[in-house]
Design an enzyme around this catalytic site. Sequence first.
Site, PDB file in Angstrom:
ATOM      1  CB  CYS A   1      -0.908  -0.016   1.229  1.00  0.00           C
ATOM      2  SG  CYS A   1      -2.311   1.098   1.032  1.00  0.00           S
TER       3      CYS A   1
ATOM      4  CG  ASP B   1      -4.711  -0.381  10.250  1.00  0.00           C
ATOM      5  OD1 ASP B   1      -3.626  -0.780  10.723  1.00  0.00           O
ATOM      6  OD2 ASP B   1      -4.872   0.770   9.791  1.00  0.00           O
TER       7      ASP B   1
HETATM    8  O1  LIG Z   1      -0.895   4.952   5.044  1.00  0.00           O
HETATM    9  C1  LIG Z   1      -1.578   5.940   5.292  1.00  0.00           C
HETATM   10  O2  LIG Z   1      -1.062   7.070   5.312  1.00  0.00           O
HETATM   11  C2  LIG Z   1      -3.035   5.811   5.606  1.00  0.00           C
HETATM   12  C3  LIG Z   1      -3.743   6.940   5.927  1.00  0.00           C
HETATM   13  C4  LIG Z   1      -5.088   6.863   6.198  1.00  0.00           C
HETATM   14  C5  LIG Z   1      -5.747   5.650   6.144  1.00  0.00           C
HETATM   15  C6  LIG Z   1      -5.053   4.507   5.834  1.00  0.00           C
HETATM   16  C7  LIG Z   1      -3.700   4.561   5.566  1.00  0.00           C
HETATM   17  N1  LIG Z   1      -2.975   3.410   5.282  1.00  0.00           N
HETATM   18  C8  LIG Z   1      -3.431   2.105   5.606  1.00  0.00           C
HETATM   19  O3  LIG Z   1      -3.071   1.801   6.939  1.00  0.00           O
HETATM   20  C9  LIG Z   1      -2.905   0.414   7.070  1.00  0.00           C
HETATM   21  C10 LIG Z   1      -1.730   0.075   7.973  1.00  0.00           C
HETATM   22  O4  LIG Z   1      -0.560   0.661   7.585  1.00  0.00           O
HETATM   23  P1  LIG Z   1       0.813   0.481   8.430  1.00  0.00           P
HETATM   24  O5  LIG Z   1       1.384  -0.855   8.051  1.00  0.00           O
HETATM   25  O6  LIG Z   1       0.486   0.523   9.888  1.00  0.00           O
HETATM   26  O7  LIG Z   1       1.670   1.590   7.983  1.00  0.00           O
HETATM   27  C11 LIG Z   1      -2.837  -0.153   5.664  1.00  0.00           C
HETATM   28  O8  LIG Z   1      -4.052  -0.850   5.450  1.00  0.00           O
HETATM   29  C12 LIG Z   1      -2.818   1.032   4.741  1.00  0.00           C
HETATM   30  O9  LIG Z   1      -3.667   0.775   3.648  1.00  0.00           O
END
Ligand SMILES: O=C(O)c1ccccc1N[C@@H]1O[C@H](COP(=O)(O)O)[C@@H](O)[C@H]1O
Length: 210
Positions: A6, A127
């Site tokens: 992502c 998440d």
């Molecule tokens: O990554 C971002 O900036 C974000 C912002 C707002 C909503 C979702 C976002 N990302 C998503 O967050 C999860 C977990 O990410 P991490 O591994 O903890 O960095 C993932 O599903 C991204 O799609």
Amino acid sequence: MKVKVCGMRDSDNVQQLLQEIKPDWMGLIFYPKSSRYVSAELSEELKNTEVSKVGVFVNESIETILSTIEEFNLSVIQLHGSESPAYVSELNAKTDKRIWKVVSVAEEIDWEYLREYVDLVEYFLFDTATPAHGGSGKKFNWTVLESYPFEKGFILSGGLDEDSAKEILDLAKKLPQLKGVDLNSKYEDAPGVKNIGKLRNFKKKLIGSF
Ligand SMILES: O=C(O)c1ccccc1N[C@@H]1O[C@H](COP(=O)(O)O)[C@@H](O)[C@H]1O
């Protein structure tokens, strides 16, 4: 086990990701407050990439989601805010794209509330709860998933790193509904720029040679 990477937006990094890692899904963040935000100017170079693209939205208007689906040729909509079952129903009625509903985990999970989404979504995505909605780089306590009551598949997310592969495989043995993982901030050299070597190591540990 499928893999989503992502927070992509850099053209060279996207090409490297697709050629070397071949993820099942590539996530694009359409939340304006995110440091990984993808603006409309990038649509031309991203829309023709040969990978299923997941658009990540936070409490966005349905109209904006529908136009972004067209602009970026999205396959999946990831709803990462507090979108209600009624909102998801309305979106389903207006698009044939698959929908993933994010569950932001703090401590306990209200399974009865989630039941209302089961027939509306392709997957749940778990998440870590954070004021920024996502991208915290923090793990939640996965033991709360051990009481997961549905047959519906889900994706695991939240601070997954290179050392998470064994724990993920152990969890998948207990919970075959675990269909995929979502990799984001722990694989970054800078916001929106992934470290391909780290991703390769993780995928090898998770799936074996590929
Ligand atoms: O990554 C971002 O900036 C974000 C912002 C707002 C909503 C979702 C976002 N990302 C998503 O967050 C999860 C977990 O990410 P991490 O591994 O903890 O960095 C993932 O599903 C991204 O799609």
